[in-house]
Scaffold this motif. Sequence first.
Motif, PDB file in Angstrom:
ATOM      1  N   GLU A  76       0.842  -1.196   0.000  1.00 51.46           N
ATOM      2  CA  GLU A  76       0.000   0.000   0.000  1.00 51.46           C
ATOM      3  C   GLU A  76       0.871   1.238   0.000  1.00 51.46           C
ATOM      4  O   GLU A  76       2.041   1.188   0.357  1.00 51.46           O
ATOM      5  N   SER A  77       0.296   2.336  -0.443  1.00 55.32           N
ATOM      6  CA  SER A  77       0.995   3.616  -0.386  1.00 55.32           C
ATOM      7  C   SER A  77      -0.018   4.658   0.057  1.00 55.32           C
ATOM      8  O   SER A  77      -1.228   4.444  -0.015  1.00 55.32           O
ATOM      9  N   GLY A  78       0.503   5.783   0.538  1.00 58.69           N
ATOM     10  CA  GLY A  78      -0.421   6.798   1.007  1.00 58.69           C
ATOM     11  C   GLY A  78       0.222   8.154   1.152  1.00 58.69           C
ATOM     12  O   GLY A  78       1.441   8.307   1.037  1.00 58.69           O
ATOM     13  N   GLN A  79      -0.639   9.128   1.395  1.00 58.56           N
ATOM     14  CA  GLN A  79      -0.220  10.497   1.673  1.00 58.56           C
ATOM     15  C   GLN A  79      -0.760  10.880   3.039  1.00 58.56           C
ATOM     16  O   GLN A  79      -1.966  10.729   3.303  1.00 58.56           O
ATOM     17  N   GLU A  91      -1.180  13.161  12.197  1.00 56.01           N
ATOM     18  CA  GLU A  91      -1.251  13.126  10.749  1.00 56.01           C
ATOM     19  C   GLU A  91      -2.680  12.832  10.307  1.00 56.01           C
ATOM     20  O   GLU A  91      -3.370  12.010  10.904  1.00 56.01           O
ATOM     21  N   TYR A  92      -3.099  13.514   9.260  1.00 53.00           N
ATOM     22  CA  TYR A  92      -4.375  13.255   8.614  1.00 53.00           C
ATOM     23  C   TYR A  92      -4.088  12.357   7.418  1.00 53.00           C
ATOM     24  O   TYR A  92      -3.274  12.702   6.553  1.00 53.00           O
ATOM     25  N   VAL A  93      -4.732  11.210   7.375  1.00 56.35           N
ATOM     26  CA  VAL A  93      -4.513  10.279   6.281  1.00 56.35           C
ATOM     27  C   VAL A  93      -5.387  10.725   5.114  1.00 56.35           C
ATOM     28  O   VAL A  93      -6.595  10.534   5.113  1.00 56.35           O
ATOM     29  N   LEU A  94      -4.752  11.340   4.123  1.00 58.66           N
ATOM     30  CA  LEU A  94      -5.474  11.887   2.982  1.00 58.66           C
ATOM     31  C   LEU A  94      -5.978  10.786   2.060  1.00 58.66           C
ATOM     32  O   LEU A  94      -7.145  10.759   1.681  1.00 58.66           O
ATOM     33  N   ALA A  95      -5.101   9.879   1.684  1.00 55.08           N
ATOM     34  CA  ALA A  95      -5.477   8.814   0.754  1.00 55.08           C
ATOM     35  C   ALA A  95      -4.494   7.669   0.860  1.00 55.08           C
ATOM     36  O   ALA A  95      -3.320   7.871   1.157  1.00 55.08           O
ATOM     37  N   MET A  96      -5.008   6.467   0.614  1.00 57.67           N
ATOM     38  CA  MET A  96      -4.160   5.275   0.582  1.00 57.67           C
ATOM     39  C   MET A  96      -4.545   4.465  -0.651  1.00 57.67           C
ATOM     40  O   MET A  96      -5.729   4.369  -0.998  1.00 57.67           O
ATOM     41  N   TYR A  97      -3.566   3.879  -1.298  1.00 60.05           N
ATOM     42  CA  TYR A  97      -3.776   3.071  -2.492  1.00 60.05           C
ATOM     43  C   TYR A  97      -3.210   1.683  -2.226  1.00 60.05           C
ATOM     44  O   TYR A  97      -2.055   1.548  -1.827  1.00 60.05           O
ATOM     45  N   ALA A 103      -7.560  -6.144   2.081  1.00 62.24           N
ATOM     46  CA  ALA A 103      -6.935  -5.038   2.821  1.00 62.24           C
ATOM     47  C   ALA A 103      -7.699  -3.736   2.623  1.00 62.24           C
ATOM     48  O   ALA A 103      -7.819  -2.930   3.548  1.00 62.24           O
ATOM     49  N   ILE A 104      -8.214  -3.504   1.430  1.00 60.56           N
ATOM     50  CA  ILE A 104      -9.024  -2.303   1.186  1.00 60.56           C
ATOM     51  C   ILE A 104     -10.306  -2.378   2.002  1.00 60.56           C
ATOM     52  O   ILE A 104     -10.652  -1.447   2.743  1.00 60.56           O
ATOM     53  N   ALA A 105     -11.034  -3.486   1.892  1.00 59.46           N
ATOM     54  CA  ALA A 105     -12.336  -3.610   2.558  1.00 59.46           C
ATOM     55  C   ALA A 105     -12.208  -3.540   4.072  1.00 59.46           C
ATOM     56  O   ALA A 105     -12.924  -2.787   4.728  1.00 59.46           O
ATOM     57  N   SER A 106     -11.289  -4.296   4.646  1.00 62.10           N
ATOM     58  CA  SER A 106     -11.139  -4.271   6.103  1.00 62.10           C
ATOM     59  C   SER A 106     -10.617  -2.926   6.574  1.00 62.10           C
ATOM     60  O   SER A 106     -11.050  -2.409   7.602  1.00 62.10           O
ATOM     61  N   GLY A 107      -9.710  -2.341   5.833  1.00 56.05           N
ATOM     62  CA  GLY A 107      -9.167  -1.035   6.203  1.00 56.05           C
ATOM     63  C   GLY A 107     -10.213   0.053   6.189  1.00 56.05           C
ATOM     64  O   GLY A 107     -10.239   0.927   7.051  1.00 56.05           O
ATOM     65  N   ARG A 108     -11.105   0.018   5.222  1.00 59.22           N
ATOM     66  CA  ARG A 108     -12.167   1.034   5.134  1.00 59.22           C
ATOM     67  C   ARG A 108     -13.278   0.767   6.137  1.00 59.22           C
ATOM     68  O   ARG A 108     -13.756   1.666   6.808  1.00 59.22           O
ATOM     69  N   TYR A 113      -9.711   3.709   7.275  1.00 58.84           N
ATOM     70  CA  TYR A 113      -8.668   4.191   6.370  1.00 58.84           C
ATOM     71  C   TYR A 113      -9.275   4.518   5.008  1.00 58.84           C
ATOM     72  O   TYR A 113     -10.091   3.762   4.492  1.00 58.84           O
ATOM     73  N   PRO A 114      -8.863   5.634   4.390  1.00 62.77           N
ATOM     74  CA  PRO A 114      -9.395   6.033   3.083  1.00 62.77           C
ATOM     75  C   PRO A 114      -8.681   5.295   1.947  1.00 62.77           C
ATOM     76  O   PRO A 114      -7.868   5.850   1.226  1.00 62.77           O
ATOM     77  N   LYS A 115      -8.991   4.008   1.801  1.00 62.80           N
ATOM     78  CA  LYS A 115      -8.271   3.161   0.853  1.00 62.80           C
ATOM     79  C   LYS A 115      -9.009   3.038  -0.470  1.00 62.80           C
ATOM     80  O   LYS A 115     -10.229   2.956  -0.509  1.00 62.80           O
ATOM     81  N   LYS A 116      -8.203   3.015  -1.545  1.00 63.28           N
ATOM     82  CA  LYS A 116      -8.701   2.804  -2.909  1.00 63.28           C
ATOM     83  C   LYS A 116      -7.777   1.797  -3.589  1.00 63.28           C
ATOM     84  O   LYS A 116      -6.644   1.603  -3.173  1.00 63.28           O
ATOM     85  N   LEU A 117      -8.270   1.230  -4.680  1.00 60.88           N
ATOM     86  CA  LEU A 117      -7.467   0.295  -5.453  1.00 60.88           C
ATOM     87  C   LEU A 117      -6.393   1.045  -6.226  1.00 60.88           C
ATOM     88  O   LEU A 117      -6.667   2.042  -6.892  1.00 60.88           O
TER      89      LEU A 117
END
Length: 192
Positions: A76-79, A91-97, A103-108, A113-117
């Motif tokens: 994963e990566s993020g800002q 820190e404010y988690v802006l976006a995660m890829y 991992a996306i479904a459980s994280g969200r 967590y603001p996760k996307k594919l």
Amino acid sequence: MRSQDVTQQLTTPLNAPAYPPGPYRFTDREYFTITYRTDPRPLERLVPEPLRIAEPTVRFEVIRMPDTTGLGDYTESGQLLSVEYQGERGEYVLAMYVDSLPAIASGREISVYPKKLGAPRLAVDSDTLVGTLDYGSLRVATATMGYKHAPLDTDRAREGICCPTFMLKICPDTPASRGSANWSGSGSRTSP
């Protein structure tokens, strides 16, 4: 399936959940982070109230998760933006890829967590550590550094991954949440 069995489920589909129940254990994670300073004006447009920009810095990270119980092998990566909330820096988690549906479904759903594919990668190319993020067919980030040129102080590394994080959970179209937002904070990013 009886209703009491349904209410015990974390997610759907009921016969093949998107992710298994936790807790999750992360083994041998690899972090690659770069912090850069930027113009504060775009950050102010991105950070929701009541958070405030603490410094005009962004931390871009790529994390290899080669062994995560229940979620498998993923990257994963993020800002993350430097913010302050009620006097506390974090820190404010802006976006995660992320390149893994569980991992996306459980994280969200569990951890907010603001996760996307996306297609983040962390690899060694000769003597260079390379972190990349592709979104669809576009390369949106490339970061490089010398591979294991100097060790990072363990306390400093722990401080970087254990600072408070702030995320926003939006629950649209539910009577209790219309016109409101719920804040979630954690002491470290140890959840998926």
